[in-house]
Design a protein around this motif. Structure first.
Motif, PDB file in Angstrom:
ATOM      1  N   HIS A 313       0.833  -1.203   0.000  1.00 33.63           N
ATOM      2  CA  HIS A 313       0.000   0.000   0.000  1.00 33.63           C
ATOM      3  C   HIS A 313       0.872   1.260   0.000  1.00 33.63           C
ATOM      4  O   HIS A 313       1.945   1.291   0.603  1.00 33.63           O
ATOM      5  CB  HIS A 313      -0.903   0.017   1.235  1.00 33.63           C
ATOM      6  CG  HIS A 313      -1.846  -1.144   1.295  1.00 33.63           C
ATOM      7  ND1 HIS A 313      -3.067  -1.147   0.655  1.00 33.63           N
ATOM      8  CD2 HIS A 313      -1.724  -2.363   1.918  1.00 33.63           C
ATOM      9  CE1 HIS A 313      -3.679  -2.297   0.876  1.00 33.63           C
ATOM     10  NE2 HIS A 313      -2.886  -3.059   1.642  1.00 33.63           N
ATOM     11  N   CYS A 314       0.352   2.273  -0.662  1.00 38.96           N
ATOM     12  CA  CYS A 314       1.020   3.579  -0.679  1.00 38.96           C
ATOM     13  C   CYS A 314      -0.001   4.671  -0.366  1.00 38.96           C
ATOM     14  O   CYS A 314      -1.183   4.548  -0.726  1.00 38.96           O
ATOM     15  CB  CYS A 314       1.637   3.868  -2.054  1.00 38.96           C
ATOM     16  SG  CYS A 314       2.872   2.669  -2.593  1.00 38.96           S
ATOM     17  N   TRP A 328       3.694   0.631   2.924  1.00 39.36           N
ATOM     18  CA  TRP A 328       3.678  -0.474   3.889  1.00 39.36           C
ATOM     19  C   TRP A 328       3.190  -1.757   3.221  1.00 39.36           C
ATOM     20  O   TRP A 328       2.501  -1.727   2.192  1.00 39.36           O
ATOM     21  CB  TRP A 328       2.832  -0.120   5.100  1.00 39.36           C
ATOM     22  CG  TRP A 328       1.350  -0.012   4.897  1.00 39.36           C
ATOM     23  CD1 TRP A 328       0.416  -0.981   5.110  1.00 39.36           C
ATOM     24  CD2 TRP A 328       0.635   1.120   4.410  1.00 39.36           C
ATOM     25  NE1 TRP A 328      -0.843  -0.528   4.802  1.00 39.36           N
ATOM     26  CE2 TRP A 328      -0.735   0.765   4.390  1.00 39.36           C
ATOM     27  CE3 TRP A 328       1.001   2.402   4.001  1.00 39.36           C
ATOM     28  CZ2 TRP A 328      -1.726   1.648   3.954  1.00 39.36           C
ATOM     29  CZ3 TRP A 328       0.018   3.271   3.585  1.00 39.36           C
ATOM     30  CH2 TRP A 328      -1.327   2.904   3.565  1.00 39.36           C
ATOM     31  N   ASP A 329       3.587  -2.881   3.806  1.00 42.04           N
ATOM     32  CA  ASP A 329       3.214  -4.183   3.248  1.00 42.04           C
ATOM     33  C   ASP A 329       2.329  -4.936   4.243  1.00 42.04           C
ATOM     34  O   ASP A 329       2.021  -4.436   5.329  1.00 42.04           O
ATOM     35  CB  ASP A 329       4.467  -5.006   2.888  1.00 42.04           C
ATOM     36  CG  ASP A 329       5.378  -5.239   4.086  1.00 42.04           C
ATOM     37  OD1 ASP A 329       4.868  -5.563   5.185  1.00 42.04           O
ATOM     38  OD2 ASP A 329       6.614  -5.082   3.943  1.00 42.04           O
ATOM     39  N   THR A 330       1.939  -6.150   3.832  1.00 44.38           N
ATOM     40  CA  THR A 330       1.079  -6.994   4.676  1.00 44.38           C
ATOM     41  C   THR A 330       1.819  -8.243   5.112  1.00 44.38           C
ATOM     42  O   THR A 330       1.212  -9.300   5.321  1.00 44.38           O
ATOM     43  CB  THR A 330      -0.199  -7.364   3.913  1.00 44.38           C
ATOM     44  OG1 THR A 330       0.162  -7.959   2.646  1.00 44.38           O
ATOM     45  CG2 THR A 330      -1.064  -6.133   3.669  1.00 44.38           C
ATOM     46  N   GLY A 331       3.140  -8.108   5.233  1.00 38.35           N
ATOM     47  CA  GLY A 331       3.937  -9.247   5.661  1.00 38.35           C
ATOM     48  C   GLY A 331       4.027  -9.342   7.172  1.00 38.35           C
ATOM     49  O   GLY A 331       3.205  -8.796   7.922  1.00 38.35           O
ATOM     50  N   ALA A 332       5.097 -10.008   7.630  1.00 38.14           N
ATOM     51  CA  ALA A 332       5.279 -10.238   9.072  1.00 38.14           C
ATOM     52  C   ALA A 332       5.974  -9.084   9.770  1.00 38.14           C
ATOM     53  O   ALA A 332       6.117  -9.086  10.991  1.00 38.14           O
ATOM     54  CB  ALA A 332       6.077 -11.531   9.286  1.00 38.14           C
ATOM     55  N   GLY A 333       6.446  -8.097   9.009  1.00 37.55           N
ATOM     56  CA  GLY A 333       7.123  -6.954   9.619  1.00 37.55           C
ATOM     57  C   GLY A 333       8.602  -7.212   9.856  1.00 37.55           C
ATOM     58  O   GLY A 333       9.131  -8.290   9.554  1.00 37.55           O
ATOM     59  N   ALA A 385       5.444  -4.156   7.632  1.00 38.44           N
ATOM     60  CA  ALA A 385       6.488  -3.143   7.732  1.00 38.44           C
ATOM     61  C   ALA A 385       6.016  -1.856   7.075  1.00 38.44           C
ATOM     62  O   ALA A 385       5.307  -1.890   6.068  1.00 38.44           O
ATOM     63  CB  ALA A 385       7.759  -3.640   7.070  1.00 38.44           C
ATOM     64  N   CYS A 386       6.431  -0.738   7.640  1.00 33.84           N
ATOM     65  CA  CYS A 386       5.993   0.563   7.128  1.00 33.84           C
ATOM     66  C   CYS A 386       7.182   1.505   6.999  1.00 33.84           C
ATOM     67  O   CYS A 386       7.984   1.642   7.935  1.00 33.84           O
ATOM     68  CB  CYS A 386       4.941   1.167   8.050  1.00 33.84           C
ATOM     69  SG  CYS A 386       4.359   2.812   7.546  1.00 33.84           S
TER      70      CYS A 386
END
Length: 394
Positions: A313-314, A328-333, A385-386
């Motif tokens: 996402h942006c 940011w993503d939708t992973g585990a961070g 993660a962002c």
């Protein structure tokens, strides 16, 4: 003390000592003239009694009355009426005048040298203090040079302290640069060693059994080395301040879209989507190509940590101080211990995937900061993660 204050103190000191000297001299002269006066009066009385012995009693009574106070006014003084002056009764000789002149001159000279000595002593103390500080600095001491007052040495003291501080900072920077150079050299050698070893093995295997697989392996490793070379050259240009950036007004949405388009093939292979909602025109002063390169590295990092079918996402927003871009993503961070080191060169986190060299985020940080921007990374509350990028207006 300042020069003006020091001069005032010096004048006050000389003036006060001069007053003491004048007072003592006046006391001495008053006592001296009292003795001269009594001797002159005694001589006159002696002459009167010798010529007229019967007048002795009258003379003594007159002296007694004069001692306890007389109402005779100066203009009624019989001696003055007959034309006599004080110098007619007692006139100091040339020897006396010379004596008083010599005494006054020597007292003035002595006072001058005492004042100079006192002032010189203060200078010696300050010089010893500054010399002692420099000796400590040469032995490794880097403490603060305490201010002892405002005087002629204050500016010199400030300049010495600033110079010593700058030298220490320069030394620390040189030591840090040396350590960074050694670390970077080790990391570069390590990054080169892996593809070179792989190419060497592929060549040996091709000698016995030529295969397109080995050629593809060689091609991939050469591409890896070319990418490493380009990244290192770019970092060296940034470090040297020779990277030419074309500052112009560019739209944030356009930069994000172009960066995502350049990664379209990799996104399709990873089955990851990029969501960039349009929030209206927002301009920043930046170099289009290099800023897009920095955004691509961040998108690529998020893509590598997003599961198949996930989304990166942006978003972007603007206020009078800065323009902010969030990716940011939708992973585990991130792993908690990795966050402080994410933007270090050649750093590979625990959750890093692929055959990256750990230099992409370092490049993005260098490019963004070169354009009056900042970048930070954190984990979101609901995982993922962002990255937050801010381009400041001033």
């Amino acid at each position: 003390m300042s020069g003006k204050k020091g001069l005032v103190v010096l004048i006050g000191f000389v003036f006060s000592v001069s007053l003491i000297a004048v007072s003592a001299t006046s006391l001495f002269l008053a006592d001296y003239y009292s003795h001269a006066h009594i001797q002159a009066l005694g001589g006159i009385c002696q002459k009167i009694i010798e010529k007229q012995p019967e007048a002795e009693q009258a003379v003594l009574e007159a002296i007694k009355e004069y001692k306890y106070g007389s109402s005779v006014l100066p203009e009624e003084n019989i001696i003055l009426i007959y034309g006599y002056r004080p110098s007619d009764l007692w006139n100091p000789s040339g020897m006396h005048r010379t004596f008083f002149f010599v005494v006054g001159f020597l007292a003035g000279v002595l006072l001058f040298f005492i004042t100079c000595l006192f002032w010189r002593q203060k200078e010696i103390v300050r010089i010893k203090m500054l010399t002692g500080y420099l000796e400590k600095v040469n032995m490794g001491y880097c403490g603060t040079l305490l201010q002892t007052g405002e005087d002629d040495f204050s500016k010199l003291q400030d300049e010495i302290y600033k110079t010593v501080t700058e030298l220490h900072q320069t030394r620390d920077a040189a030591v840090q640069a040396k350590n960074n150079f050694a670390d970077n050299l080790y990391n570069i050698a390590h990054q080169i060693k892996t593809p070179v070893t792989s190419i060497s093995l592929s060549v040996q295997m091709m000698q016995d059994n030529p295969s397109p697989i080995h050629l593809e392996q060689i091609r991939r490793q050469i591409s890896h080395m070319i990418h490493l070379e380009d990244a290192l050259l770019l970092l060296s240009r940034i470090d040297a301040g020779t990277l030419s950036l074309k500052r112009e007004d560019v739209d944030v949405f356009t930069i994000l879209m172009l960066a995502a388009d350049n990664l379209q093939e990799m996104l399709l292979r990873a089955d990851v989507f990029v969501d960039i909602p349009e929030s209206g025109e927002m301009l920043i002063r930046a170099d289009m190509e290099w800023t897009m390169e920095a955004i691509m590295n961040i998108l690529k990092d998020c893509m590598e940590h997003t599961p198949s079918g996930g989304t990166v996402h942006c978003s972007y927003e603007q206020n009078p101080l800065y323009t902010q871009i969030r990716i940011w993503d939708t992973g585990a961070g991130f792993a908690k211990e990795d966050i402080p080191h994410l933007f270090e060169r050649f750093y590979r986190g625990r959750k890093m995937k692929g055959d990256g060299i750990g230099i992409g985020l370092a490049l993005s940080k260098a490019i963004i900061e070169e354009q009056n921007g900042t970048i930070t990374a954190r984990n979101l509350i609901n995982a993922g993660a962002c990255f937050e990028i801010r381009f400041y207006s001033h």
